[in-house]
Enzyme design. Structure first.
Site, mmCIF file in Angstrom:
data_model
loop_
_atom_site.group_PDB
_atom_site.id
_atom_site.type_symbol
_atom_site.label_atom_id
_atom_site.label_comp_id
_atom_site.label_asym_id
_atom_site.label_seq_id
_atom_site.Cartn_x
_atom_site.Cartn_y
_atom_site.Cartn_z
ATOM 1 N N HIS A 1 72.659 9.197 -28.482
ATOM 2 C CA HIS A 1 72.723 9.708 -29.816
ATOM 3 C C HIS A 1 71.336 10.132 -30.375
ATOM 4 C CE1 HIS A 1 72.959 9.121 -34.334
ATOM 5 N NE2 HIS A 1 73.613 10.323 -34.140
ATOM 6 N N SER A 2 71.201 11.330 -31.009
ATOM 7 C CA SER A 2 69.836 11.883 -31.557
ATOM 8 C C SER A 2 68.743 11.591 -30.494
ATOM 9 C CB SER A 2 69.508 11.022 -32.587
ATOM 10 O OG SER A 2 68.595 11.282 -33.600
ATOM 11 N N MET A 3 67.595 10.781 -30.770
ATOM 12 C CA MET A 3 66.518 10.728 -29.910
ATOM 13 C C MET A 3 66.930 9.860 -28.491
ATOM 14 S SD MET A 3 63.914 12.357 -31.014
ATOM 15 C CE MET A 3 62.914 11.735 -29.864
#
Length: 1125
Positions: free
Chosen positions: A292-294
Site C-alpha cells: 500500500h502506498s510507499m
C-alpha cells in the site's frame, strides 16, 4: 576585492569640510547671480546643479565611512556635526529629500499600492485553487464499510540472527477469529507492506475477506480445490509507522528487511512444527506481495537489493503506490533511489532476450484510487513507463467490475467492494501445486486482467474464442427464429411461450469495416452452461472452426431443450466474455448502487470470422421480467471522432447531437481531452421517446482512457464531472515510446427502441480545473518562492554595493515587481515554451542523446523533468500564474516574519532588565553578541561535531534558523534604539537572510522528522548520507558572523558581479530544476552563504586588504594613501 575604506575621524572631518565649502560656494554664486544676465544665470544654475550632486556624493561617502555599530543620530548628531547656519532653503530641501528617500528604502514595513494589488491577486488565486480542490469536481464516495475479527501472532524468533533491523521492525501473521485461529502456516504466503506512516494492522480487511472467501466459497468447490486453491497466509510487517516517503535510506532499509523476512517466511513452511501443509505439495519458493502506498515502491525495491533471493517474488499488487516518480523531491537519497529502481525495471524489460531479464517471471499490477486520493496524484501510480503490458498494468478502482467507485488513499485498504474483488483476483492466480505458488506468468496476467479490467479493453483476450466447441445446437422450426441481416433483436420478456426459443443472428459477411461490432446488453445474468439461467449466448458455425482439431462437442443442446433435432450447429458459450455494467434505470443514482448489474457482450466482427451465427437462447420456461438487446453496428454509425484542440474546447466547448436511428452503443472519441490539468462539465439532454412502449433502460455513460485503464460510469445520466488521469506534468513517457494518449472516449448506451435524440455538451470547468493544479504542482509552491527571494536579494545587494543602503526586503520586493520580476517571469515563460517545443524535435533529441551518451532512438524518461514538467506549449500561462502566486506568497511570508520579529523584539525589550555596556548610547560590535567569542567557538564546535557523528545536518540547519531569528530580533532592537542608517542596514540584511533560510527550511524538514521518529523508537543508527559537514558549514559560518553584529561589506570592484551571478543562478535553478531536484536548493543556498562569508572576511582582521596595509603604497587611483597602522 576593492572595498570602501573604514571611516576614520580624519576622513569624516574632511567630508564635513567639503560639504560646508560646497554650500558656501552655492550661497556665494546665488548672491552674485542676482544681477547677472539671463544666459549667465542659466550657466550659474547649471553650476549649482553640479555642486548639489557633489554635496550628495559627499553625504553618501560620509554615510559609507560610518562603520557598524552605528553612531547616534538626532539632536546629538547635529551637535557633533554643526552645519553652516546660512545654508539656503533649497539645499535643505534636497538634503531632507535625500534623507527621506534613504529612510524609505530602509523601512521594513513599506508597502506600495502595486505590492498590495499583487498580494491580493495572489491570495485570490490561492483561495480559488484551494476551494476548487476541496469542494469542486469531486467524485462521489461509495465505499461500504468492512468488518473483521483480527488476531496477530508476532514472530519473536525473527531476531538479530536473521536481520540487523530486528530491534526496529517486527513480523506478524494474521488470523481471522472464528475462521482460522491456528498460527501454523498452511496455505499460500502473502506479505503485506504498509506505506508511509502506515500500520501493519491495515491488512485486516483484506486478510479477513480472504479467510472468509476460502472458508465459505472455495473450500466447498471441488474444482477450485483441485486447481490448487488453498487459504492465504497473510504476513504483515510493523515498521512503527515509519515515514518512508520522506527518506530514501528508510525505503532501502525496509526493502532489505523484507527480503530477510521473505527468506524467514519460506523457511517456516519447511519446519514441520510450524507448518500444517498438506503432504505431497511442493515447498513454496516465492511469496505474493501486497503493498500500500510507499509499500508498493518498497516491494519493487526488494528485487533490486543485494540480499534479494532470485524468484522469491513473482506477483506484486500495489494500492495507490507512486511508482512513476517520488511524491516529494526534498531528499537526495529518495530521488536517487527512485532513479535507480525505475532504471533497473526499465532496463530489465528492455532486454532483447528474456533469459537476460531478471524480472521475466514477475507480474506487477498497480491499482489507483482516482480523484478522491488527495495524498498523491493517481497518475503517479501508472506503470506505463516501467512495465510492458505483457507483465503489468494500471487500473483505477472506478473501472473494476462491481466496485465502480473512486476511493481515497486510506479507503482503498478497507473498502468492502474493492477488497472482495482484490481477494478474488489473488485467488485467481494462485496454484499450490506449483513451487512458485502461482500460475505461469502469461496465465497470471490474463487472469488479473479478466478480474480487474472491464473486459472492453483491447488487451483483454476473449476467452470464448480460444475455447473448443462444447455445445451442439439443434435447430427446429417451431423453436428457432432466424433474423435477417442487420436486424436488431429486442426481447422484452422471457418464458412467455412456456418453452425455450433460439434467435439466430447471421454474422455479416466480410469485408468488415474496422471498428464494426456485435453488441448485446441485458439485465439478466448470462448462463455459463452449468446453471439454469435465463438467457444463453452462443457463437456458432455450421461446421467446426478452421482451427478446431478436437473431439466432437460433448453437449447436445437439443437434449437440454427437449426438442427433436435435424440441423446442428457447433457452438461456444460466450458467457466467459461477458462484461458487467452498472444497472441504469429511472431510479438509479450512482454506479455503485447495490443492485444487480447489467450483462454486456462486445465483439469486433474481425474476431468472428470463423462463425456464421450468434444464437441468443431464451431458456426460461416460466415468464420472467427482463429484457435484452442485440445488434450488429457499423463503425461509421457507432464511432464518432471529434477533432477539436484545446483552444476550441476552451472557448466554445463541444456540442454534438445524436440523431434517432443510431446504434445502441455510440462512442465519441475526443483525442485532445487527455490532460489531468482540465476538468469538464458534461450535460446529456435526451428527448422523450417516440415509441409507445416504455424505455427498457435509462442512458448509461462510460468515460474511459487507455493506459492507464481508467473508467467511470454515469447511470441514468444527465451529465456529470469529467476529469481524466492521462498526460500529467513531470510524468515520464511510456516505455513503448508511443506518442501522446489516445484521449478521452465517451460510450453512451441508450435504448434504441426509444428512437429519441440525445444532445451532448462538454465544456471546460475553469474554476473546477484550478483545483487540479494543487495536486500536480504542490512542490512548485514550495520552490518557486525561492526564485522570487533570490531576485529580491540580488536587488538588495546591487543597490547596497552602489549606494551603501541595504534596502528592506519589502522595498526591494516593490522595486523588483516594477522591474526585474516581470522580465524574469516573461523570460522563463518563453523558455518553457521553447523547451516544450525543442524536446519534441529531432535535433533536440540528438543533442540530448549526445550529451547523455545514449542512443537517439531510446526513450528519454527525463524529458519532462524541467520547469513545469509538460511538453505541451498550451500551458505557457502557468509560468506567469505561478509567478504571481509566488510573489504574493513571498510578500505574505515576509510580513509574517516581520510580525514575528516585531513581537519577539517587543518581548525582548520588555524582559531585558539591564543594558549592555554602552558609551554615550553607542554599542560596539563586540557588545552585540550575547556570548563571548570563546563560548561561541565552543558551541559552534560542538554543533559541528554532532553533525559529523550523531545528528543529521538538517538538525543543525534548524538550529541555525533559530539563531538567525534571535540575531534578527536583536538587530531590530538595536536599530530601534539607535535609529541610524547603518543599524537598519544590518537589520535588513539579517532579515533578508532569515527569509531565505526559512524558505529553504521545508526542504530539510522531512529528513529531520524521520530522524526524530527514529529516536522515538530507539533506533540510534545515524544516517550515513546526512553527516556531510560541508553541507551546512557555510550556513554555520555566516550565521555566526551575523550573530556578532558584523555587517557584510560593500563591494565596489567587479567582484560584485559574483554576487549577482550567484543570486541569479540560484533563481534560475529554482525555476528549471527546483521541482524535480528540490533538495539541491539547500546546497545552492549553501554555496551562496559560503560566498557571503568570504565577503565578510574581506574586511576582517585576516583579509588581504588588512594585511596589505602593512606595506607601503605610493599611489592608488591617482590619490596618495596614508599608511595605516
Amino acid at each position: 576585492m576593492r572595498r570602501r575604506p573604514s571611516g576614520s575621524e580624519e576622513d569624516e572631518s574632511s567630508l564635513r569640510t567639503a560639504i560646508s565649502n560646497a554650500r558656501d560656494s552655492v550661497d556665494k554664486r546665488r548672491d552674485m547671480g542676482k544681477d547677472l544676465p539671463r544666459a549667465a544665470k542659466q550657466a550659474l544654475k547649471a553650476q549649482e546643479g553640479r555642486t548639489s550632486k557633489q554635496m550628495d556624493t559627499a553625504r553618501v561617502a560620509e554615510t559609507r565611512t560610518t562603520a557598524w555599530p552605528p553612531k547616534p543620530t538626532g539632536e546629538h548628531a547635529l551637535e557633533q556635526h554643526p552645519l553652516d547656519g546660512n545654508v539656503k532653503e533649497s539645499t535643505d530641501i534636497t538634503a531632507e529629500s535625500h534623507r527621506k528617500q534613504r529612510a524609505r528604502l530602509r523601512g521594513p514595513w513599506s508597502c506600495s499600492l502595486l505590492t498590495l494589488a499583487t498580494t491580493a491577486c495572489s491570495i485570490i488565486l490561492l483561495v480559488t485553487i484551494v476551494r476548487s480542490f476541496r469542494s469542486l469536481q469531486l467524485d462521489p464516495k461509495g465505499c461500504a464499510m468492512s468488518y473483521m475479527m483480527p488476531a496477530f501472532a508476532r514472530f519473536s524468533d525473527f531476531d538479530t540472527e536473521h536481520t540487523r533491523f530486528a530491534s526496529k521492525y517486527s513480523l506478524y501473521l494474521y488470523r481471522e477469529g472464528g475462521v482460522d485461529e491456528d498460527t501454523r502456516v498452511k496455505g499460500i504466503p502473502v506479505i503485506f507492506i504498509p506505506g508511509n506512516a502506515g500500520s501493519y494492522k491495515q491488512v485486516r480487511p483484506i486478510a479477513a475477506e480472504a479467510a472468509h472467501y476460502f472458508q465459505d466459497v472455495l473450500r466447498e468447490d471441488l474444482a477450485a480445490v483441485g486447481s490448487g486453491k488453498r487459504p492465504l497466509d497473510f504476513f504483515t510487517v510493523d515498521f512503527n509507522e515509519e515515514l518512508s516517503a520522506f527518506h530514501g535510506q528508510t525505503l532501502l532499509d525496509q526493502a532489505e528487511y523484507l527480503n530477510e523476512a521473505v527468506a524467514y517466511i519460506l523457511a517456516l513452511y519447511l519446519n514441520p512444527h510450524r507448518s500444517l501443509r498438506e503432504p505431497g505439495l511442493p515447498d513454496p519458493k516465492s511469496v505474493i506481495v501486497l503493498g500500500h502506498s510507499m509499500g508498493g515502491v518498497v516491494a519493487r525495491t526488494m528485487l533490486r537489493m543485494p540480499n534479494y533471493q532470485e524468484h522469491t517474488i513473482n506477483t506484486i499488487v500495489t494500492l495507490s503506490a507512486p511508482h512513476a516518480r517520488a511524491a516529494i523531491s526534498f531528499d537526495a537519497d529518495m530521488v536517487a533511489a527512485y532513479n535507480d529502481i525505475n532504471t533497473f525495471w526499465r532496463e530489465s524489460y528492455s532486454a532483447v532476450s528474456p533469459s537476460k531479464n531478471p524480472l521475466s517471471d514477475v507480474t506487477l499490477v498497480s491499482v489507483a484510487g482516482g480523484g478522491l486520493d488527495t495524498m498523491i496524484p493517481s497518475e503517479y501510480s501508472s506503470l506505463t513507463s516501467l512495465v510492458p503490458d505483457t507483465h503489468g498494468f494500471t487500473v483505477f478502482t472506478s473501472a473494476i467490475p462491481c466496485v465502480w467507485t473512486g476511493m481515497d488513499h486510506l479507503a482503498i485498504m478497507w473498502c468492502d467492494q474493492f477488497r472482495k474483488a482484490l481477494v478474488k483476483a489473488i485467488f485467481d492466480v494462485v496454484d499450490v501445486r506449483r513451487a512458485s505458488q502461482t500460475l505461469e506468468q502469461s496465465e497470471r496476467i490474463k487472469a488479473l486482467r479478466k478480474r480487474l479490467l472491464t473486459g472492453m479493453e483491447s488487451v483483454v483476450e476473449k476467452a470464448a474464442l480460444e475455447q473448443e466447441p462444447i455445445t451442439f445446437l439443434t435447430l427446429e422450426h417451431t423453436s428457432t427464429s432466424i433474423m435477417s441481416h442487420g436486424e436488431r433483436l429486442v426481447l422484452r420478456s422471457f418464458g412467455e411461450s412456456g418453452q425455450a426459443k433460439v434467435h439466430l443472428m447471421p454474422i455479416p459477411v466480410q469485408p468488415f469495416a474496422e471498428g464494426s461490432k456485435f453488441t448485446m446488453l441485458t439485465d439478466q445474468a448470462l448462463d455459463a452452461g452449468d446453471e439454469n439461467g435465463t438467457v444463453t449466448v452462443l457463437l456458432c458455425s455450421v461446421f467446426p472452426p478452421s482451427d478446431y482439431s478436437g473431439s466432437p462437442p460433448a453437449m447436445n443442446m437439443d437434449a437440454a431443450l427437449h426438442i427433436p433435432g435435424s440441423t446442428r450447429l457447433a457452438c461456444k458459450n460466450a458467457a466467459s466474455d461477458v462484461s458487467s455494467l452498472p444497472a441504469s434505470t429511472n431510479e438509479s443514482v450512482n454506479a455503485f448502487d447495490d443492485v444487480p448489474p447489467f450483462s454486456y457482450l462486445q465483439y469486433d466482427l474481425s474476431d468472428l470470422h470463423d462463425y456464421q451465427f450468434i444464437a441468443i437462447v431464451k431458456q426460461s420456461l416460466e415468464q420472467t421480467l427482463g429484457w435484452a438487446i442485440a445488434e450488429f453496428s457499423a463503425a461509421k454509425d457507432a464511432s464518432i471522432k471529434i477533432s477539436k484542440g484545446h483552444h476550441q474546447l476552451l472557448l466554445n466547448g463541444l456540442r454534438r447531437k445524436l440523431l434517432p436511428g443510431r446504434p445502441m452503443m455510440t462512442e465519441l472519441k475526443i483525442p485532445e481531452v487527455h490532460s489531468t490539468m482540465f476538468a469538464y462539465n458534461l450535460h446529456v439532454e435526451r428527448c422523450s421517446c417516440d415509441s409507445d412502449q416504455d424505455e427498457l433502460f435509462s442512458p448509461l455513460l462510460r468515460q474511459y482512457i487507455q493506459e492507464p485503464y481508467e473508467s467511470k460510469y454515469f447511470v441514468n445520466t444527465q451529465g456529470g464531472n469529467i476529469n481524466v488521469h492521462g498526460i500529467s506534468p513531470y510524468m515520464p513517457p511510456p516505455l513503448s515510446g508511443k506518442g501522446q494518449s489516445e484521449g478521452l472516449s465517451l460510450q453512451l448506451w441508450s435504448d434504441p427502441t426509444c428512437n429519441s435524440t440525445v444532445k451532448i455538451t462538454l465544456t471546460v470547468d475553469m474554476v473546477g480545473s484550478a483545483g487540479k493544479l494543487l495536486m500536480r504542482y504542490r512542490t512548485v509552491l514550495a520552490v518557486f518562492p525561492l526564485l522570487v527571494v533570490a531576485i529580491v536579494l540580488r536587488k538588495q545587494f546591487k543597490v547596497y554595493d552602489a549606494t551603501g543602503v541595504f534596502m528592506s526586503f519589502s522595498q526591494s520586493m516593490d522595486q523588483c515587481i516594477r522591474t526585474s520580476l516581470p522580465a524574469v517571469v516573461a523570460a522563463l515563460t518563453f523558455l518553457s515554451i521553447a523547451l516544450s517545443k525543442a524536446t519534441q524535435g529531432p535535433w533536440a533529441r540528438r543533442w540530448f542523446s549526445q550529451s547523455m551518451g545514449t542512443d537517439q532512438n531510446m526513450v528519454d524518461f527525463t524529458v519532462n523533468d524541467l520547469m513545469l514538467g509538460t511538453g505541451d506549449p498550451f500551458f505557457w500561462f502557468l509560468m506567469p500564474l505561478f509567478g504571481v502566486m509566488s510573489v504574493g506568497v513571498c510578500i505574505a511570508g515576509n510580513y509574517f516574519v516581520l510580525t514575528i520579529t516585531e513581537l519577539f523584539a517587543f518581548i525582548y525589550g520588555r524582559t531585558r532588565t539591564f543594558a549592555l555596556r554602552a558609551d554615550d548610547g553607542q554599542r560596539s560590535a563586540a557588545s552585540f553578541a550575547m556570548t563571548s567569542p570563546q563560548q561561541r567557538i565552543i558551541t559552534t564546535g560542538l554543533l559541528l561535531l554532532m553533525v559529523i557523528t550523531v545528528v543529521p545536518y538538517q538538525f543543525a540547519y534548524i538550529v541555525l534558523c533559530i539563531v538567525q531569528i534571535a540575531t534578527c530580533v536583536r538587530a531590530l532592537r538595536v536599530a530601534r534604539d539607535s535609529s541610524t542608517g547603518q543599524s537598519y542596514n544590518f537589520y535588513n540584511y539579517t532579515h533578508s537572510m532569515l527569509v531565505l533560510m526559512l524558505w529553504i527550511l521545508p526542504i530539510n524538514m522531512p529528513v529531520l522528522v524521520v530522524w526524530i521518529h527514529n529516536l522515538a523508537v530507539h533506533w540510534l543508527t545515524p544516517f550515513s548520507t546526512h553527516h556531510n559537514l560541508l553541507s551546512v558549514l557555510p550556513y554555520v559560518l555566516l550565521v555566526e558572523m551575523m550573530s556578532t553584529g558584523n555587517m557584510v561589506p560593500r563591494i565596489t570592484s567587479r567582484t560584485r558581479y559574483v554576487t549577482n551571478i550567484l543570486m541569479f543562478g540560484f533563481a534560475l535553478y529554482a525555476a528549471v530544476y527546483g521541482v524535480t531536484y528540490a533538495y539541491r536548493l539547500h546546497h545552492m543556498g549553501n554555496a551562496l552563504c559560503a560566498w557571503l562569508f568570504l565577503v565578510h572576511l574581506s574586511s576582517g582582521p585576516l583579509s588581504l586588504a588588512k594585511l596589505a596595509q602593512y606595506f607601503p603604497r605610493s599611489r592608488t587611483d591617482g590619490r596618495h594613501v596614508k599608511k595605516r597602522p
